[in-house]
Write an enzyme that holds these catalytic residues in place. Structure first.
Site, short mmCIF file in Angstrom:
data_model
loop_
_atom_site.label_atom_id
_atom_site.label_comp_id
_atom_site.label_asym_id
_atom_site.label_seq_id
_atom_site.Cartn_x
_atom_site.Cartn_y
_atom_site.Cartn_z
N HIS A 68 0.86 -1.19 0.00
CA HIS A 68 0.00 0.00 0.00
C HIS A 68 0.89 1.24 0.00
CE1 HIS A 68 1.18 -0.40 4.21
NE2 HIS A 68 0.91 0.89 4.36
N ASP B 92 0.88 5.20 1.78
CA ASP B 92 0.18 5.95 2.84
C ASP B 92 -0.44 7.20 2.20
OD1 ASP B 92 1.17 4.06 4.62
OD2 ASP B 92 2.87 5.31 5.24
N HIS C 137 4.84 0.07 -0.05
CA HIS C 137 5.56 -0.71 0.97
C HIS C 137 4.65 -1.76 1.57
CE1 HIS C 137 3.67 2.76 2.93
NE2 HIS C 137 3.67 2.08 4.07
N ARG D 100 6.88 -8.93 16.14
CA ARG D 100 7.38 -7.62 15.73
C ARG D 100 6.36 -6.53 16.06
NH1 ARG D 100 7.00 -4.83 10.63
NH2 ARG D 100 8.70 -3.33 10.48
O1 LIG Z 1 5.10 -2.22 10.19
C1 LIG Z 1 5.65 -1.69 9.23
O2 LIG Z 1 6.87 -1.82 9.04
C2 LIG Z 1 4.85 -0.88 8.23
C3 LIG Z 1 3.66 -0.18 8.81
C4 LIG Z 1 2.88 0.60 7.80
O3 LIG Z 1 3.23 0.66 6.65
C5 LIG Z 1 1.64 1.33 8.18
O4 LIG Z 1 1.20 1.24 9.35
O5 LIG Z 1 1.05 2.02 7.30
FE LIG Z 2 2.12 2.22 5.54
#
Ligand SMILES: O=C(O)CCC(=O)C(=O)O
Ligand SMILES: [Fe+2]
Length: 344
Positions: free
Chosen positions: A222, A224, A279, A289
């Site tokens: 996605h 942001d 990403h 994690r």
């Molecule tokens: O957890 C991650 O490394 C990515 C998180 C992410 O892309 C988001 O919360 O929009």
């Molecule tokens: Fe993100």
């Protein structure tokens, strides 16, 4: 079950502690799971930029044009606050599910516990749970820890304040690197009805240990919507960014570094100079994690458009001006075509 309850349940993750195999609801097909197009170690590394150095502006501009992301070091946020924030996030996610449901995010709400906002776009569920807040989380924290909520609130509020200051510094560097020098040139939204403060959302993400990471997706690809996002991915790898011509590249965690993602809005206001980065997050078999993402954007009710100084006969305007709420509505209906939809 009525529709309201069904929708609400869709927002609530499963209890990952009770499953020993990946259920069908969470099993991605071989071509859409992370094992498709595996990572190759020869790929270039995401730039790491010391923002205290004189060459930082040039490096930031280059990273935003080529990658849409970079890591920053030497930013002044105390290292102890990184570990306290992660500690408090883990404290929340390790609560029993009944407790987390006490602060569930309602279907149209912005704050609370639940699935990631992008989950509605995919046929399979993701291996993640999250908690979002805007400002003080005190009302929820009181429900979670009636006798002991002060530290959680203090740490989350301090983290948000630090992230906001750092975001503003980095945004100024990004615009500065494009030759914008004064506040008027950097005015990235036109306020209406007196809304003149940016909106910030802090999203804590948890990716529990997964019995079969090849078939599960932590967070699907996605971009942001934000202007930019600051991400602390802790000390466990999982974040991957997509680079044109290279494919998926893992972002290795560096203690105390913050990942910066260019968001959709930055792509619009920079008139396409900076790329909103695609990403995703992958999961693993051994480590739980936790990451946190700080999204920085405008109020709902303002007008956004490419910055005037970045439009000229050599650089025609690429995106139409529109109300930010209109963009978010388009993005709600299509996860990947929203920027194309507003292209002139
Ligand atoms: O957890 C991650 O490394 C990515 C998180 C992410 O892309 C988001 O919360 O929009
Ligand atoms: Fe993100």
């Amino acid at each position: 079950m009525n529709t309201q309850t069904q929708t609400f349940n869709h927002l609530l993750p499963i209890d990952f502690t009770t499953v020993s195999t990946v259920p069908d609801s969470h099993a991605w097909s071989p071509t859409s799971s992370p094992s498709h197009l595996p990572i190759n170690d020869d790929k270039p590394l995401l730039p790491v930029i010391d923002i205290g150095k004189p060459d930082a502006y040039e490096l930031v501009r280059h990273a935003c044009e080529e990658w849409g992301a970079f890591q920053v070091i030497n930013h002044g946020v105390p290292l102890s606050l990184f570990s306290e924030t992660v500690f408090q996030a883990r404290r929340l996610f390790s609560l029993p599910m009944e407790k987390k449901h006490l602060v569930a995010r309602p279907p149209s709400g912005t704050a609370g516990y639940g699935s990631h906002r992008i989950s509605a776009f995919f046929p399979k569920l993701m291996w993640t749970e999250g908690y979002r807040m805007m400002g003080s989380p005190v009302e929820h924290a009181r429900k979670l820890w009636p006798q002991d909520h002060a530290k959680f609130c203090e740490v989350m509020e301090q983290w948000q304040a630090e992230m906001k200051t750092l975001t503003e510094r980095i945004v100024a560097m990004m615009f500065g690197s494009l030759g914008l020098t004064n506040e008027e040139e950097m005015q990235w939204f036109e306020s209406q009805n007196g809304c003149d403060q940016p909106l910030c959302v802090l999203q804590l993400n948890s990716y529990p240990v997964c019995p079969d990471p090849e078939r599960a997706m932590g967070l699907a690809p996605h971009t942001d919507s934000s202007l930019i996002t600051l991400l602390d991915q802790g000390n466990i790898s999982g974040l991957q960014v997509y680079k044109e011509g290279e494919g998926w590249v893992s972002v290795e965690p560096i203690e105390g570094a913050v990942v910066v993602n260019v968001g959709d809005l930055m792509q619009v206001v920079s008139n396409g100079r900076f790329k909103s980065v695609l990403h995703r997050a992958v999961v693993n078999k051994t480590h739980h994690r936790v990451s946190n993402a700080f999204f920085y954007g405008p109020p709902w009710d303002v007008k956004v458009s490419p910055l005037r100084k970045l439009v000229d006969s050599d650089h025609p305007q690429l995106y139409r001006s529109l109300m930010w709420k209109e963009y978010l509505q388009i993005k709600k209906n299509e996860i990947s075509g929203a920027l194309e939809a507003i292209r002139l």
